[in-house]
Motif scaffolding. Structure first.
Motif, PDB file in Angstrom:
ATOM      1  N   ASN A 109      50.012 -74.105-126.580  1.00  0.00           N
ATOM      2  CA  ASN A 109      50.274 -75.534-126.516  1.00  0.00           C
ATOM      3  C   ASN A 109      49.405 -76.223-125.466  1.00  0.00           C
ATOM      4  OD1 ASN A 109      53.473 -74.364-127.038  1.00  0.00           O
ATOM      5  ND2 ASN A 109      52.559 -75.812-128.492  1.00  0.00           N
ATOM      6  N   TYR A 110      49.363 -75.654-124.274  1.00  0.00           N
ATOM      7  CA  TYR A 110      48.504 -76.167-123.225  1.00  0.00           C
ATOM      8  C   TYR A 110      48.249 -75.083-122.190  1.00  0.00           C
ATOM      9  CZ  TYR A 110      52.866 -76.929-120.611  1.00  0.00           C
ATOM     10  OH  TYR A 110      54.086 -76.772-119.984  1.00  0.00           O
ATOM     11  N   ASP A 132      56.791 -70.531-121.303  1.00  0.00           N
ATOM     12  CA  ASP A 132      56.025 -71.096-120.203  1.00  0.00           C
ATOM     13  C   ASP A 132      55.808 -69.977-119.189  1.00  0.00           C
ATOM     14  OD1 ASP A 132      56.242 -74.290-118.468  1.00  0.00           O
ATOM     15  OD2 ASP A 132      54.961 -72.562-118.077  1.00  0.00           O
ATOM     16  N   ASP A 133      54.568 -69.522-119.045  1.00  0.00           N
ATOM     17  CA  ASP A 133      54.278 -68.342-118.259  1.00  0.00           C
ATOM     18  C   ASP A 133      53.271 -68.647-117.158  1.00  0.00           C
ATOM     19  OD1 ASP A 133      54.589 -65.712-117.526  1.00  0.00           O
ATOM     20  OD2 ASP A 133      53.789 -64.871-119.389  1.00  0.00           O
ATOM     21  N   TRP A 134      53.252 -67.772-116.154  1.00  0.00           N
ATOM     22  CA  TRP A 134      52.404 -67.956-114.978  1.00  0.00           C
ATOM     23  C   TRP A 134      51.575 -66.715-114.684  1.00  0.00           C
ATOM     24  CZ3 TRP A 134      52.282 -72.546-112.213  1.00  0.00           C
ATOM     25  CH2 TRP A 134      53.292 -73.469-112.521  1.00  0.00           C
ATOM     26  N   SER A 150      58.966 -71.131-127.661  1.00  0.00           N
ATOM     27  CA  SER A 150      57.762 -71.128-126.853  1.00  0.00           C
ATOM     28  C   SER A 150      58.080 -70.560-125.474  1.00  0.00           C
ATOM     29  CB  SER A 150      57.196 -72.540-126.722  1.00  0.00           C
ATOM     30  OG  SER A 150      56.800 -73.052-127.978  1.00  0.00           O
ATOM     31  N   LYS A 197      51.628 -72.544-121.670  1.00  0.00           N
ATOM     32  CA  LYS A 197      52.755 -72.626-122.579  1.00  0.00           C
ATOM     33  C   LYS A 197      52.261 -72.228-123.962  1.00  0.00           C
ATOM     34  CE  LYS A 197      56.612 -75.481-124.106  1.00  0.00           C
ATOM     35  NZ  LYS A 197      57.294 -76.794-123.986  1.00  0.00           N
ATOM     36  N   TYR A 198      52.864 -71.185-124.512  1.00  0.00           N
ATOM     37  CA  TYR A 198      52.417 -70.665-125.787  1.00  0.00           C
ATOM     38  C   TYR A 198      53.604 -70.383-126.697  1.00  0.00           C
ATOM     39  CZ  TYR A 198      53.579 -66.169-123.590  1.00  0.00           C
ATOM     40  OH  TYR A 198      54.219 -65.137-122.949  1.00  0.00           O
ATOM     41  N   ASN A 248      48.838 -71.513-115.539  1.00  0.00           N
ATOM     42  CA  ASN A 248      50.081 -71.800-116.248  1.00  0.00           C
ATOM     43  C   ASN A 248      49.777 -72.059-117.715  1.00  0.00           C
ATOM     44  OD1 ASN A 248      52.107 -74.598-116.822  1.00  0.00           O
ATOM     45  ND2 ASN A 248      52.965 -72.542-116.554  1.00  0.00           N
TER      46      ASN A 248
END
Length: 120
Positions: free
Chosen positions: A32-33, A108-110, A106, A98-99, A96
């Motif tokens: 996503n971003y 949100d990972d770091w 989805s 978001k996938y 960061n």
């Protein structure tokens, strides 16, 4: 398993350049971003730059004109080209992303963070 692997940090003098990279490995449906955040000692984590799936970008005012975010869709990798570095850019930089793992949810990972130190 999905992992975010960062690289490219280091020590440079003021006015120098660094290029950070963050590769998303593993099986994902889409992204996503992707973005970069940074956190200096005693400070809150702040957004540095963001790039959407459509290629739109956004930058913090403090880095606008000096930093450039880009992505390689084939490699699921995001980059941060940092030019004209200043001592106030010193921080730990975090990737960061978001996938989509599936059509249902989805994530949100770091990344693990990479240290950038700019000497005066």
């Amino acid at each position: 398993q999905v992992q975010l692997v960062e690289s490219g940090g280091g020590l440079v003098q003021a006015g120098g350049s660094l290029r950070l990279s963050c590769e998303v490995t593993g099986s994902i449906l889409s992204i996503n971003y992707m973005g970069w955040y940074r956190q200096a000692p005693g400070e809150q984590r702040e957004l540095v730059a963001l790039i959407t799936s459509g290629g739109n970008t956004n930058y913090a005012d403090s880095v606008k004109g000096r930093f450039t975010i880009s992505r390689d869709n084939a490699k699921n990798t995001v980059y941060l080209q940092m030019n004209s570095l200043k001592p106030e850019d010193t921080a730990v930089y975090y990737c960061n992303v978001k996938y989509r793992r599936s059509s249902y949810f989805s994530v949100d990972d770091w990344g693990q963070g990479t240290q950038v130190t700019v000497s005066s």
